[in-house]
Structure formats: C-alpha cells, structure tokens
Design a protein around this motif. Structure first.
Motif, PDB file in Angstrom:
ATOM      1  N   LEU A 158      -8.581  -0.503   1.243  1.00  0.00           N
ATOM      2  CA  LEU A 158      -8.876  -0.014   2.518  1.00  0.00           C
ATOM      3  C   LEU A 158      -9.404  -1.402   3.131  1.00  0.00           C
ATOM      4  N   THR A 159     -10.270  -2.150   2.416  1.00  0.00           N
ATOM      5  CA  THR A 159     -10.838  -3.657   3.113  1.00  0.00           C
ATOM      6  C   THR A 159      -9.634  -4.737   2.866  1.00  0.00           C
ATOM      7  N   LEU A 160      -8.789  -4.416   2.159  1.00  0.00           N
ATOM      8  CA  LEU A 160      -7.520  -5.508   2.214  1.00  0.00           C
ATOM      9  C   LEU A 160      -6.575  -5.438   3.172  1.00  0.00           C
ATOM     10  N   ILE A 161      -6.823  -4.179   3.998  1.00  0.00           N
ATOM     11  CA  ILE A 161      -6.007  -3.965   5.196  1.00  0.00           C
ATOM     12  C   ILE A 161      -5.635  -5.273   6.095  1.00  0.00           C
ATOM     13  N   ALA A 162      -6.776  -5.776   6.457  1.00  0.00           N
ATOM     14  CA  ALA A 162      -6.913  -7.038   7.337  1.00  0.00           C
ATOM     15  C   ALA A 162      -6.006  -7.879   6.904  1.00  0.00           C
ATOM     16  N   SER A 163      -5.751  -8.075   5.781  1.00  0.00           N
ATOM     17  CA  SER A 163      -4.715  -9.327   5.203  1.00  0.00           C
ATOM     18  C   SER A 163      -3.342  -9.200   5.297  1.00  0.00           C
ATOM     19  N   LEU A 164      -3.163  -8.008   5.558  1.00  0.00           N
ATOM     20  CA  LEU A 164      -1.528  -7.537   6.012  1.00  0.00           C
ATOM     21  C   LEU A 164      -1.299  -8.038   7.396  1.00  0.00           C
ATOM     22  N   THR A 165      -2.095  -8.157   8.033  1.00  0.00           N
ATOM     23  CA  THR A 165      -1.908  -8.429   9.723  1.00  0.00           C
ATOM     24  C   THR A 165      -1.882  -9.970  10.141  1.00  0.00           C
ATOM     25  N   GLY A 166      -1.966 -10.861   9.291  1.00  0.00           N
ATOM     26  CA  GLY A 166      -2.091 -12.242   9.436  1.00  0.00           C
ATOM     27  C   GLY A 166      -3.075 -12.499  10.550  1.00  0.00           C
ATOM     28  N   LYS A 167      -2.551 -12.941  11.773  1.00  0.00           N
ATOM     29  CA  LYS A 167      -3.565 -13.462  12.696  1.00  0.00           C
ATOM     30  C   LYS A 167      -4.326 -12.462  13.444  1.00  0.00           C
ATOM     31  N   HIS A 168      -3.546 -11.421  13.508  1.00  0.00           N
ATOM     32  CA  HIS A 168      -4.362 -10.102  14.382  1.00  0.00           C
ATOM     33  C   HIS A 168      -5.166  -9.336  13.249  1.00  0.00           C
ATOM     34  N   ILE A 169      -6.151 -10.215  12.545  1.00  0.00           N
ATOM     35  CA  ILE A 169      -7.162  -9.323  11.773  1.00  0.00           C
ATOM     36  C   ILE A 169      -7.929  -8.053  12.260  1.00  0.00           C
ATOM     37  N   ILE A 170      -8.540  -8.401  13.444  1.00  0.00           N
ATOM     38  CA  ILE A 170      -9.211  -7.393  14.073  1.00  0.00           C
ATOM     39  C   ILE A 170      -8.506  -6.331  14.522  1.00  0.00           C
ATOM     40  N   LYS A 171      -7.145  -6.518  15.219  1.00  0.00           N
ATOM     41  CA  LYS A 171      -6.289  -5.352  15.288  1.00  0.00           C
ATOM     42  C   LYS A 171      -5.938  -4.714  14.052  1.00  0.00           C
ATOM     43  N   GLY A 172      -5.673  -5.573  12.886  1.00  0.00           N
ATOM     44  CA  GLY A 172      -5.387  -4.793  11.716  1.00  0.00           C
ATOM     45  C   GLY A 172      -6.361  -3.700  11.082  1.00  0.00           C
ATOM     46  N   LEU A 173      -7.597  -4.023  11.397  1.00  0.00           N
ATOM     47  CA  LEU A 173      -9.053  -3.204  11.166  1.00  0.00           C
ATOM     48  C   LEU A 173      -8.980  -2.107  11.900  1.00  0.00           C
ATOM     49  N   ILE A 174      -8.838  -2.285  13.283  1.00  0.00           N
ATOM     50  CA  ILE A 174      -8.758  -1.119  14.181  1.00  0.00           C
ATOM     51  C   ILE A 174      -7.694  -0.217  13.744  1.00  0.00           C
ATOM     52  N   ALA A 175      -6.533  -0.820  13.549  1.00  0.00           N
ATOM     53  CA  ALA A 175      -5.232   0.113  13.226  1.00  0.00           C
ATOM     54  C   ALA A 175      -5.820   0.962  11.723  1.00  0.00           C
ATOM     55  N   GLY A 176      -6.254   0.425  10.878  1.00  0.00           N
ATOM     56  CA  GLY A 176      -6.681   0.859   9.696  1.00  0.00           C
ATOM     57  C   GLY A 176      -7.707   1.920   9.869  1.00  0.00           C
ATOM     58  N   PHE A 177      -8.667   1.635  10.572  1.00  0.00           N
ATOM     59  CA  PHE A 177      -9.667   2.639  11.036  1.00  0.00           C
ATOM     60  C   PHE A 177      -9.302   3.895  11.631  1.00  0.00           C
ATOM     61  N   PHE A 178      -8.136   3.726  12.629  1.00  0.00           N
ATOM     62  CA  PHE A 178      -7.635   4.706  13.385  1.00  0.00           C
ATOM     63  C   PHE A 178      -6.806   5.378  12.367  1.00  0.00           C
ATOM     64  N   GLY A 179      -6.047   5.057  11.565  1.00  0.00           N
ATOM     65  CA  GLY A 179      -5.418   5.732  10.038  1.00  0.00           C
ATOM     66  C   GLY A 179      -6.477   6.649   9.465  1.00  0.00           C
ATOM     67  N   LEU A 180      -7.623   6.133   9.078  1.00  0.00           N
ATOM     68  CA  LEU A 180      -8.773   6.486   8.332  1.00  0.00           C
ATOM     69  C   LEU A 180      -9.322   7.769   9.095  1.00  0.00           C
ATOM     70  N   LEU A 181      -9.464   7.877  10.427  1.00  0.00           N
ATOM     71  CA  LEU A 181      -9.649   8.967  11.518  1.00  0.00           C
ATOM     72  C   LEU A 181      -8.630   9.825  11.438  1.00  0.00           C
ATOM     73  N   ILE A 182      -7.465   9.505  11.323  1.00  0.00           N
ATOM     74  CA  ILE A 182      -6.264  10.453  11.469  1.00  0.00           C
ATOM     75  C   ILE A 182      -6.391  11.286  10.053  1.00  0.00           C
ATOM     76  N   GLY A 183      -6.768  10.535   8.885  1.00  0.00           N
ATOM     77  CA  GLY A 183      -6.759  11.193   7.448  1.00  0.00           C
ATOM     78  C   GLY A 183      -7.774  12.287   7.455  1.00  0.00           C
ATOM     79  N   THR A 184      -9.069  12.309   8.338  1.00  0.00           N
ATOM     80  CA  THR A 184      -9.959  12.985   8.208  1.00  0.00           C
ATOM     81  C   THR A 184      -9.903  14.334   9.076  1.00  0.00           C
ATOM     82  N   ILE A 185      -8.889  14.420   9.718  1.00  0.00           N
ATOM     83  CA  ILE A 185      -8.610  15.665  10.418  1.00  0.00           C
ATOM     84  C   ILE A 185      -8.284  16.658   9.608  1.00  0.00           C
TER      85      ILE A 185
END
Length: 500
Positions: A158-185
C-alpha cells in the motif's frame, strides 16, 4: 535437515515416466487455462472449479497434474487481454497491463506477448526449482508468518502505491486511499456494517473483480470509441510468430528483473491470501524504482511486462508450497486444489510431506515439463488469442463491454456485478481525465480488506497492543525493507552529491 530426499526424488521420476496417462491430462489442462485466463471475466480458479468433478475419476497425482496445468496455462493467459485490451484476466496481471497495453497500442503486441510468455515460463520454472530445494525448510518458515507479518507485507504494498504515479504522487495516494475506503464497504471483521448507505446489496462489499474490470477496461474503452482499430497502423496489425519468438527471447535479456521478480513471487506467493495479486505489483514497483528511466514505465517499457509476468507466474510455486506444506490454500486456485485433496481423502501439511514426499516431488517434476509444453502451446495459440487486434473498434467495444458485464454477472450471480462494472467504468473515466491513478485505486481495493483482517487478528492476539507488531523480528525486517524501498534511493543520491 537435508534439503532434498534423494530416494523420494528417484521414486517420483519412476512414478511419472512409468505411467504415460499422467501426461495425457497436462496438454488439455494448459489449453483450458490459456483460454479461461485470456477471456475477460473468466478466472483460472473458475476453470479449475468447473473441471474439478472430472478429477474424481483420476488418481490423486493425475488430478493434481491436471489442475496445476490449468493453473500454469491461466497464469500466462491472464496477461493476453491485459496486453491487448487493458483488461487483466485476473488481478495477478494488473501490472502486466501498465506497459503491455501501451506496447500493443504502438503495434508491438507480438513482442509484448512474447515477453509475457518468456517471463511466465521462466517464472514457473525457477519457482518450481526453488520449491524443489526449499519445500522442506519452507514448511517450517511459513508457520512463523502470523497476521502481524502479513499486515506488514500488505502495508509495504500500500505504501509503494505512490511510486506508480510518477509526478502525481499526492493524487496517487488519494486514489489509493479511495480504493482502501471502497474495500472496507460492507461488514467489517467484527460484524459492523459500514459504507453501504442503506443499500442491502452492498452488505457483502464491492465485488473486486467487476470493479477492476470497470476501472481498467470499460473506462479505457470509452476513450477508444472514436478510433478505428486497437492498433491504428494497418501494417502493425499482423500477428507474426517470428516477432512473438523475438519478444520471447528478449525477455531473457533482463536476467536480473526475471530473477528478482521470481524471488518476490515465491516469497509473496507463499503468504496465504496475498499471493500473485501483490507479487506482480511489488515486482513492477521495485523494477521501476531501480530503473535509470522510471518515467518510461507505463508508456510501453518491456521491463514492466517482464517484472510483472515473472512474479505472478512464480507465485504459483509459492502458493503450492503453502498448500503442500501446511494444507492452507494461498488463493482461489489452490483452494480448488485443496478440494481435490479432500475428494481423494488426502490432507496437506507436514505429515503429507513426510509420508508422501515422492508425490510432492512428482508434482514439482511434472511442472518442469509443463513449462516446455506451455512454450509450445503458447506460441501456437497466441495467434488465435491475439486475433482480436484485427477487429474493428465499433464491433470490439460493445462486444467487450457485453462480455465484461456478462462475466461480472457470472462472478456474482446477480445484478451487482454488471452494475459495479458500469459504475466503476465511469469512476475510472473521471480518474483518468484528472490524472488520478486507476492502478492505485484497484491496489487499495484489493489490499485494503486483507490489511484490515490481518490488523484485527494482530490486535486480538496482542490484546489490543499495537506495539506487538514491532516485537516480531520478521515484521521488523519487512519494516526496514519498506523504509529502504521508500527512502533508500534518495539517501544514496544525497550522499553521492555530498561526496561529489
């Protein structure tokens, strides 16, 4: 303790080659796996479950060879739609799509498929070689992996998600956190309903595979509506076996990536419930982080295909190790194999290894043979599987959407699957439009529930003491590796600049 039981290995070879009928089930098994893996919406585990009743009429070893052949074929087959249509056949082929699909769009579909085949066959071969030498000591090691260690492995991913997104690291973390929330429904581990907004159908959570199909495939298809063909240049639309073989050979020009991916695959594959869904992503991420040109990943870098396919194929051996050594399935495919164990009144675990080591070795040796059969069958059948690039997009787009929707309905058995595909197709389109990482969201969805489950179990064991995680030696090692992965490169760069 000896790593190899020589007498059992000798008995295994005699057992395999004295009865040709054992090999008669391998070829159809690989073909079944290839077609199920290459068909969006179908799963390798689904193929194994469908054909499981047939194994009732086989002896135990023949049944295992048939099921592992489907497993092996499906491991490579899942990469075919990931490369050609940006639809990972299974979650284990997610990272294959990152660079395989851009290669296909630029007309290098033959090379990409060859790369995937070469990496997959190498991964399976090396994985089972490692399993051959490590099956006995691994049975003891896996017992030491508790929920806290599994939590740290998942946290690493989960922590390494940001490295997939190149320059958009913050957006990568937001997207990963969104996925995390979806996974807890749905229902939590302790039985609390969350995030359903009163919609009863969400009580079991968001179906992960239909959501993945929607975000990856359907959202991409929306972009292709106004294009003529998947590959625009007609001269590049041909399926050429010579180019596929060229790509196959090219895979072996990256030996370090192949070996690293294979080792990651074996280790992660041996962790129950994690397996190839995580290993292909970790291998891809590590390869991207170590490369001199990380920005080229996601744009058609062949190293990305090699990293993903070598890891997800090797995970098969890791999950087989857990099944054979502990009697614990590492995922859906090995869960079907566990059912085959039960059908033949056999229980996996240390006692099985101690009493039936010749059968264990026979399964391993047979998979060496499956590798070479996969190479032959893969090269012969890829032209059939790859013929999709010759179909016009005005036929392909609705066909794939219908296939995805029907496949989703088959997975869930109700309308929640098709609805999930369509809703997440729109979400995926919006995310792509505003540069939020679709892969990061999917990774968060896949790993979020696993992380929560492991954390809850850890807290139950420790009586609510979170520091218990940091008292486990293996957890500390994983934590150190996590920090090295995140900050090692920056530290080395700073030290190098100071020295210069």
């Amino acid at each position: 303790m000896d790593l190899i039981d020589i007498s059992s290995a000798s008995e295994a070879l005699t057992l395999l080659f004295s009865q040709p009928e054992y090999w008669l089930v391998v070829i159809p098994g690989i073909i079944i796996g290839l077609f199920f893996g290459a068909t969006p919406g179908l799963q390798t585990s689904m193929a194994m479950a469908i054909f499981l009743p047939m194994t009732l009429y086989m002896d135990f070893l023949q049944a295992m060879l048939f099921l592992t052949a489907i497993f092996t074929g499906g491991g490579f087959g899942a990469g075919v739609p990931a490369i050609l249509m940006n639809i990972p056949g299974t979650s284990s082929a997610i990272a294959t799509a990152f660079d395989g699909y851009p290669m296909a769009r630029s007309g290098k579909h033959n090379e990409a498929l060859g790369l995937a085949l070469g990496s997959s066959t190498f991964g399976v071969l090396l994985g089972y070689v490692l399993l051959f030498f490590l099956i006995k000591p691994m049975s003891g090691f896996v017992l030491k992996l508790g929920p806290s260690e599994m939590f740290m492995v998942i946290l690493w991913g989960l922590t390494l998600i940001a490295s997939l997104t190149g320059k958009h690291i913050i957006k990568g973390l937001i997207a990963g956190f969104f996925g995390l929330l979806i996974g807890t429904i749905g229902f939590s581990e302790i039985g609390v309903m969350r995030g359903t907004m009163g919609i009863e159908i969400l009580s079991d959570g968001i179906p992960a595979i239909p959501a993945m199909m929607g975000m990856f495939a359907a959202s991409e298809l929306f972009k292709l509506v106004n294009t003529g063909f998947l590959v625009e240049d007609e001269s590049k639309r041909k399926v050429r076996i010579s180019f596929i073989i060229k790509g196959f050979k090219q895979a072996f020009s990256y030996p370090l990536i192949l070996i690293r991916g294979s080792i990651i695959g074996v280790i992660i594959g041996a962790v129950p419930g994690v397996g190839s869904s995580v290993s292909n992503l970790l291998s891809y991420i590590e390869t991207k982080r170590r490369d001199k040109d990380p920005d080229s990943f996601g744009k058609g870098n062949p190293k990305g295909v090699v990293a993903s396919e070598s890891a997800n194929s090797t995970s098969e051996a890791g999950s087989m190790a857990t099944l054979l050594a502990l009697g614990i399935p590492g995922g859906g495919a090995t869960a079907v194999m566990l059912a085959a164990f039960a059908m033949h009144n056999i229980t996996g675990g240390p006692q099985f290894i101690r009493e039936e080591m010749d059968v264990v070795y026979a399964i391993i040796f047979a998979n060496f043979g499956q590798v070479f059969l996969l190479i032959i069958l893969g090269i012969l059948l890829i032209p059939v599987l790859a013929s999709i690039i010759k179909v016009k997009m005005n036929y392909l787009v609705p066909s794939v959407l219908i296939l995805a929707v029907c496949g989703a309905f088959g997975l869930t058995g109700n309308m929640s699957g098709p609805i999930t595909v369509l809703v997440f197709a729109l979400i995926g389109w919006v995310f792509r439009r505003y540069n939020f990482s679709v892969p990061a969201t999917v990774i968060g969805m896949l790993l979020g529930s696993m992380a929560e489950s492991s954390l809850v179990q850890t807290l139950q064991i420790s009586g609510g003491n979170i520091s218990y995680i940091f008292e486990r030696p293996i957890s500390i090692v994983i934590l150190v590796l996590l920090f090295i992965s995140l900050f090692g490169g920056k530290i080395v760069t700073k030290l190098t600049k100071k020295n210069v």
